[in-house]
Design a protein around this motif. Sequence first.
Motif, PDB file in Angstrom:
ATOM      1  N   LEU A   1       0.800  -1.229   0.000  1.00 35.76           N
ATOM      2  CA  LEU A   1       0.000   0.000   0.000  1.00 35.76           C
ATOM      3  C   LEU A   1       0.835   1.283   0.000  1.00 35.76           C
ATOM      4  O   LEU A   1       0.531   2.202  -0.768  1.00 35.76           O
ATOM      5  N   PRO A   2       1.878   1.403   0.831  1.00 34.37           N
ATOM      6  CA  PRO A   2       2.615   2.677   0.841  1.00 34.37           C
ATOM      7  C   PRO A   2       3.519   2.870  -0.363  1.00 34.37           C
ATOM      8  O   PRO A   2       4.176   3.901  -0.476  1.00 34.37           O
ATOM      9  N   THR A   3       3.578   1.896  -1.267  1.00 26.67           N
ATOM     10  CA  THR A   3       4.511   1.956  -2.390  1.00 26.67           C
ATOM     11  C   THR A   3       3.768   2.147  -3.706  1.00 26.67           C
ATOM     12  O   THR A   3       2.548   2.042  -3.775  1.00 26.67           O
ATOM     13  N   ALA A   4       4.545   2.340  -4.726  1.00 26.70           N
ATOM     14  CA  ALA A   4       3.956   2.499  -6.059  1.00 26.70           C
ATOM     15  C   ALA A   4       3.453   1.183  -6.628  1.00 26.70           C
ATOM     16  O   ALA A   4       2.750   1.170  -7.642  1.00 26.70           O
ATOM     17  N   ALA A   5       3.810   0.063  -5.969  1.00 27.15           N
ATOM     18  CA  ALA A   5       3.393  -1.247  -6.475  1.00 27.15           C
ATOM     19  C   ALA A   5       1.953  -1.581  -6.097  1.00 27.15           C
ATOM     20  O   ALA A   5       1.420  -2.606  -6.525  1.00 27.15           O
ATOM     21  N   ALA A   6       1.287  -0.760  -5.284  1.00 26.40           N
ATOM     22  CA  ALA A   6      -0.081  -1.050  -4.847  1.00 26.40           C
ATOM     23  C   ALA A   6      -1.038  -0.966  -6.027  1.00 26.40           C
ATOM     24  O   ALA A   6      -1.088   0.039  -6.733  1.00 26.40           O
ATOM     25  N   THR A   7      -1.780  -2.054  -6.246  1.00 23.57           N
ATOM     26  CA  THR A   7      -2.752  -2.091  -7.339  1.00 23.57           C
ATOM     27  C   THR A   7      -4.183  -2.300  -6.845  1.00 23.57           C
ATOM     28  O   THR A   7      -5.134  -2.118  -7.602  1.00 23.57           O
ATOM     29  N   ARG A   8      -4.347  -2.683  -5.595  1.00 25.05           N
ATOM     30  CA  ARG A   8      -5.682  -2.946  -5.063  1.00 25.05           C
ATOM     31  C   ARG A   8      -5.646  -2.835  -3.542  1.00 25.05           C
ATOM     32  O   ARG A   8      -4.587  -2.957  -2.918  1.00 25.05           O
ATOM     33  N   LEU A   9      -6.808  -2.614  -2.958  1.00 25.38           N
ATOM     34  CA  LEU A   9      -6.919  -2.618  -1.514  1.00 25.38           C
ATOM     35  C   LEU A   9      -6.937  -4.046  -0.986  1.00 25.38           C
ATOM     36  O   LEU A   9      -7.548  -4.939  -1.610  1.00 25.38           O
ATOM     37  N   PRO A  10      -6.287  -4.316   0.129  1.00 22.07           N
ATOM     38  CA  PRO A  10      -6.431  -5.637   0.740  1.00 22.07           C
ATOM     39  C   PRO A  10      -7.862  -5.810   1.243  1.00 22.07           C
ATOM     40  O   PRO A  10      -8.532  -4.836   1.600  1.00 22.07           O
ATOM     41  N   THR A  11      -8.336  -7.027   1.243  1.00 23.37           N
ATOM     42  CA  THR A  11      -9.721  -7.279   1.636  1.00 23.37           C
ATOM     43  C   THR A  11      -9.806  -8.362   2.707  1.00 23.37           C
ATOM     44  O   THR A  11      -8.939  -9.250   2.797  1.00 23.37           O
ATOM     45  N   LEU A  12     -10.835  -8.266   3.518  1.00 24.28           N
ATOM     46  CA  LEU A  12     -11.262  -9.344   4.415  1.00 24.28           C
ATOM     47  C   LEU A  12     -12.693  -9.686   4.021  1.00 24.28           C
ATOM     48  O   LEU A  12     -13.513  -8.796   3.780  1.00 24.28           O
ATOM     49  N   THR A  13     -13.004 -10.977   3.950  1.00 27.67           N
ATOM     50  CA  THR A  13     -14.300 -11.420   3.451  1.00 27.67           C
ATOM     51  C   THR A  13     -15.158 -11.958   4.583  1.00 27.67           C
ATOM     52  O   THR A  13     -14.728 -12.850   5.329  1.00 27.67           O
ATOM     53  N   VAL A  14     -16.360 -11.411   4.702  1.00 28.11           N
ATOM     54  CA  VAL A  14     -17.356 -11.898   5.666  1.00 28.11           C
ATOM     55  C   VAL A  14     -18.344 -12.774   4.911  1.00 28.11           C
ATOM     56  O   VAL A  14     -18.970 -12.321   3.941  1.00 28.11           O
ATOM     57  N   LEU A  15     -18.485 -14.030   5.334  1.00 31.60           N
ATOM     58  CA  LEU A  15     -19.423 -14.966   4.717  1.00 31.60           C
ATOM     59  C   LEU A  15     -20.624 -15.153   5.636  1.00 31.60           C
ATOM     60  O   LEU A  15     -20.465 -15.425   6.828  1.00 31.60           O
ATOM     61  N   THR A  16     -21.815 -15.000   5.088  1.00 32.42           N
ATOM     62  CA  THR A  16     -23.039 -15.166   5.876  1.00 32.42           C
ATOM     63  C   THR A  16     -23.660 -16.531   5.601  1.00 32.42           C
ATOM     64  O   THR A  16     -23.328 -17.188   4.615  1.00 32.42           O
ATOM     65  N   ASN A  17     -24.584 -16.929   6.484  1.00 27.33           N
ATOM     66  CA  ASN A  17     -25.265 -18.220   6.332  1.00 27.33           C
ATOM     67  C   ASN A  17     -26.761 -18.011   6.556  1.00 27.33           C
ATOM     68  O   ASN A  17     -27.279 -18.257   7.650  1.00 27.33           O
ATOM     69  N   PRO A  18     -27.486 -17.542   5.528  1.00 33.46           N
ATOM     70  CA  PRO A  18     -28.918 -17.265   5.700  1.00 33.46           C
ATOM     71  C   PRO A  18     -29.743 -18.499   6.039  1.00 33.46           C
ATOM     72  O   PRO A  18     -30.860 -18.373   6.530  1.00 33.46           O
TER      73      PRO A  18
END
Length: 429
Positions: free
Chosen positions: A126-143
Amino acid sequence: MSPTVAPEATAAALVRRPQLWLVPTILTGVLALLLSLLYMGGIVNPDAQLRNLPIALVNEDTAKPPPGQRQNLGAQITASIAADPAGGKAQWRELSLAQARDQLDSGKVYGALVVPAGFTEAVTALPTAAATRLPTLTVLTNPGKGSLGSSLAGQITTQAAHRASRAVGEQLTAAAGASAAPATRLLLADPVDVVTQVGHPIGTRSGLGLTAFYYTLLLVLAGFMGGNVISNGVDTALGYADNEIGPWHTRRPTVPIDRTQTLLLKMLMTAGITLVSTTLVMVACVGILGMDASHLPLLWVYSYCAALAVGLGVQAINAAFGGIGQLVSMFVFIVLGLPSSGATVPLQAVPDFYRFLSHFEPMRQLSDGVRAILYFDARGDAGLTRSWIMIALGTVLALLFGFAMTTYYDRKGLKRLTPQPPPPQPVQD
């Protein structure tokens, strides 16, 4: 001489008798109080009662640790979350992604929080020029676990993900130093994008995960109401109860029959008539209303056995308790069953009293099986196996209890036949 005829009573005269008011007033008041406490007590504050809601915690990040650290960021995040069970509300289960998917598909967890592969690289870039995307955390639901249960799990996992994002942001901000541009510092303060996805999808005509509860309620009501209608109908047909329809009143000749044979007759009729009622429930829900359902033959067999178990229980209770049997069976199958079923409010979010009831109350046992068939591909480990066992156990207990009580009454000579006084004879002058 002509016979002396007593004057007819009037409502105005009778209403002034305190003893006429006493029993109905006490019973009605007690019932109103109990129903209010039992129903509202189970759902009034689920968030405050929530304890140990099972949620999967998955770390797919296999990158090397950042310089100067022993673990990669995925391991750090999952370890931190697992050590903080959200004030006791969550029971984090550290699983692989495949294990988490399996437990979502079998209804063993209410949701999942996934740290995806490449998370460490995405954060450190992220702090560098190599950043191409935001890191993500995934929440999975169970309806499939119900809208409220899935929502509670989603809230817990989303809050945990945002806390993790801020913790990572503190590390990045400290590493960037005071020389970082304001925009960069703002980005690094909360750098992780939290994405919510459905972990175990259910059909669009599944009532947001509530059709299992309402279908179970229909089965219980079919068994409960059917059992009482059959019981009253048999008593009327055999001359042990009056038949009143509007202004018409009839009393059939009393058929000599003991309690055990009467109970056997009622149970046999229950077994036959339940075939009709459960078939109509399924036709209405699936055929007419279009409720999402698979494994239809299994659903029909299960529905019949579930409603029959309730109906036999009603007959046994009525035979044992007589006139108050319908009230007793209402408490057993409806009043105590609804708040302890876990079908609308997770059992982890109800007071301990209802969790205790859930171990044996019929509605919880039946709803687990219906949920497994409708939402979890009829998997035995989703609750179906336990439900079959409890249906069999409940049926056996109903038979043993009912016939044990009627046999005891018969041996004691407690006949149901009540001698009626002879009709008055005209007196000749």
